[in-house]
Design a protein around this motif. Structure first.
Motif, short mmCIF file in Angstrom:
data_model
loop_
_atom_site.label_atom_id
_atom_site.label_comp_id
_atom_site.label_asym_id
_atom_site.label_seq_id
_atom_site.Cartn_x
_atom_site.Cartn_y
_atom_site.Cartn_z
N THR A 8 10.69 -0.77 4.29
CA THR A 8 9.97 0.23 3.52
C THR A 8 9.42 1.30 4.47
N MET A 9 8.96 2.38 3.90
CA MET A 9 8.38 3.46 4.71
C MET A 9 7.16 2.96 5.48
N GLN A 12 8.25 0.85 8.43
CA GLN A 12 8.75 1.69 9.52
C GLN A 12 7.59 2.31 10.29
N TYR A 31 13.08 7.87 9.41
CA TYR A 31 13.74 7.12 8.34
C TYR A 31 13.80 5.62 8.67
N HIS A 32 13.38 4.79 7.72
CA HIS A 32 13.34 3.34 7.93
C HIS A 32 14.72 2.72 7.95
N TYR A 82 7.27 9.51 6.88
CA TYR A 82 8.08 8.31 6.66
C TYR A 82 8.53 8.30 5.20
N PRO A 83 9.77 8.67 4.92
CA PRO A 83 10.26 8.66 3.53
C PRO A 83 10.66 7.25 3.10
N GLN A 84 10.72 7.06 1.79
CA GLN A 84 11.16 5.79 1.22
C GLN A 84 12.53 5.95 0.59
N GLU A 95 0.09 9.04 1.17
CA GLU A 95 1.33 8.87 0.43
C GLU A 95 1.51 10.03 -0.54
N PHE A 112 6.88 9.38 0.04
CA PHE A 112 6.89 9.44 1.49
C PHE A 112 5.46 9.46 2.00
N GLN A 126 15.26 0.53 -0.84
CA GLN A 126 15.02 0.30 0.59
C GLN A 126 16.27 0.57 1.44
#
Length: 291
Positions: free
Chosen positions: A61-62, A65, A55-56, A84-86, A21, A33, A90
Motif C-alpha cells: 500500500t502507499m 511504501q 510508487y509502491h 505516495y500514490p495507491q 491523504e 495518495f 495494490q
C-alpha cells in the motif's frame, strides 16, 4: 504475473502530521495518495519545491511504501515534496504481460494527480521525478517512456525495462534513468526474463542509448562500508548535456531497498545492503536533473 512483490505487513503508527491523504476521481474510480511536505514548505511560502512520486511495490500500500522506504526523512533533509500514490488492488499497470488498455489507467491517473498537485502545492515543474520499488519501479519506467514531458528523471529499485515498452515505443524521449538492482534478487531476476523484461545491464544500456549518453565518459565508485552484510555496491554513471543514466549494482543484494530496515515475512526477498542509503543515492541522482 499478478504481483512481483509480496505483501508486507507493518505494525506502525499513523501517518505523520506533515503527511496528508488526498483523493481524486479518475475515470469514475476513486483514487488516493499521500503527500508529505517538509517543514521548510511552511516556513518558505514563496519557494517552489521539487516533487518525487514514490510508487509502491505490488501487494503493498502507499502507507507501507512510505514507512518502508522512509523517504520522508530525506525529503525533510533535502527540502522536497514526496507523494505516495495507491495502486488499484495494490498494483500498477506496468504493461508487462497484459494489454495496458484493458487494465487500470495508471498513466492517466498519474497525469491527473500531478495536475492536482500543481494546483494545490508549490511544485517546481522543472523538477518532477518518479521512483518506485518492484512493480512501482516497472511503472516508473513506463512513466519515463510515456510522460517524459512531465518528468525530469526516474530511479527504480528491483525493476527493469519491460519488453513491451521497447516494442511499443521505438524512440523514447531523453530522460535521466537510474537502476538499483541486486544480483541475488529472486523476484525480479538481475539477468532478466526473456520476453518479459530486460536484464539490469541490458536495461541500463537501453537507456544509455535512448537518452543520448552512450559513449559519454563513465564514472564508477564502490561502497562496502558494512562488512557484515555480505554485499558490495558498484555505482556506474554516464552524463551528457544535463542527462545522466546510472546503474547501481548491489552484489548479493536481494529484492530490497538498500538502507531500509530488514524485514522477514517468510519469503525469499534476500539481503538488504547497509553499504548505501538508497534514498540518498536516489535523491543525489534525481535532484540534479531539470526539464
Amino acid at each position: 504475473m499478478k504481483s512481483l512483490f509480496p505483501l508486507i505487513v507493518f505494525f506502525c503508527a499513523s501517518i505523520p502530521a506533515t503527511a496528508q491523504e488526498q483523493r481524486l476521481v479518475h475515470q469514475d474510480v476513486k483514487r488516493k495518495f499521500i503527500v508529505y511536505t517538509p517543514a521548510s514548505y511552511a516556513t518558505n511560502p514563496q519557494q517552489q519545491f521539487p516533487l518525487v512520486i514514490n510508487y509502491h511495490g505490488g501487494g503493498m500500500t502507499m502507507r507501507e511504501q512510505m514507512l518502508y522506504t522512509r523517504m520522508n526523512q530525506t525529503a525533510e533533509r533535502e527540502n522536497f515534496i514526496v507523494v505516495y500514490p495507491q495502486g488499484i488492488k495494490q498494483d500498477w499497470n506496468v504493461n508487462l504481460e497484459r494489454d495496458s488498455k484493458e487494465s487500470s489507467d495508471d498513466i492517466g491517473f498519474t497525469e491527473a494527480m500531478l495536475a492536482r498537485l500543481k494546483v494545490d502545492y508549490r511544485i517546481d515543474q522543472r523538477r518532477v521525478y518518479a521512483t518506485g520499488l518492484s512493480r512501482g519501479g516497472f511503472f516508473s519506467l513506463r512513466v519515463a517512456t510515456e510522460l517524459p514531458h512531465l518528468f525530469a528523471a526516474v530511479a527504480v529499485v528491483g525493476a527493469a525495462t519491460p519488453q513491451t515498452v521497447i516494442d511499443q515505443h521505438a524512440k523514447p524521449a531523453r530522460i535521466g534513468v537510474m537502476h538499483i538492482a541486486g544480483t541475488a534478487d529472486t523476484i525480479v531476476a538481475f539477468e532478466g526474463k526473456a520476453g518479459h523484461y530486460l536484464s539490469a545491464g541490458e536495461s541500463h544500456r537501453y537507456w544509455l542509448k535512448n537518452s543520448g549518453v552512450d559513449g559519454a565518459p563513465a564514472s564508477e565508485r564502490t561502497a562496502d562500508s558494512d562488512k557484515r552484510d555480505d554485499t558490495e555496491v558498484t555505482h556506474q554513471e554516464q552524463s551528457r548535456d544535463g542527462i545522466s543514466v546510472a546503474l547501481v549494482t548491489v552484489r548479493n543484494g536481494g529484492h530490497t531497498w538498500p538502507g531500509a530496515d530488514a524485514f522477514n515475512v517468510g519469503l525469499p526477498l534476500g539481503r538488504t545492503s547497509r553499504d548505501i542509503d538508497a534514498n540518498a543515492v536516489i535523491w543525489e541522482f534525481l535532484g540534479k536533473h531539470r526539464k
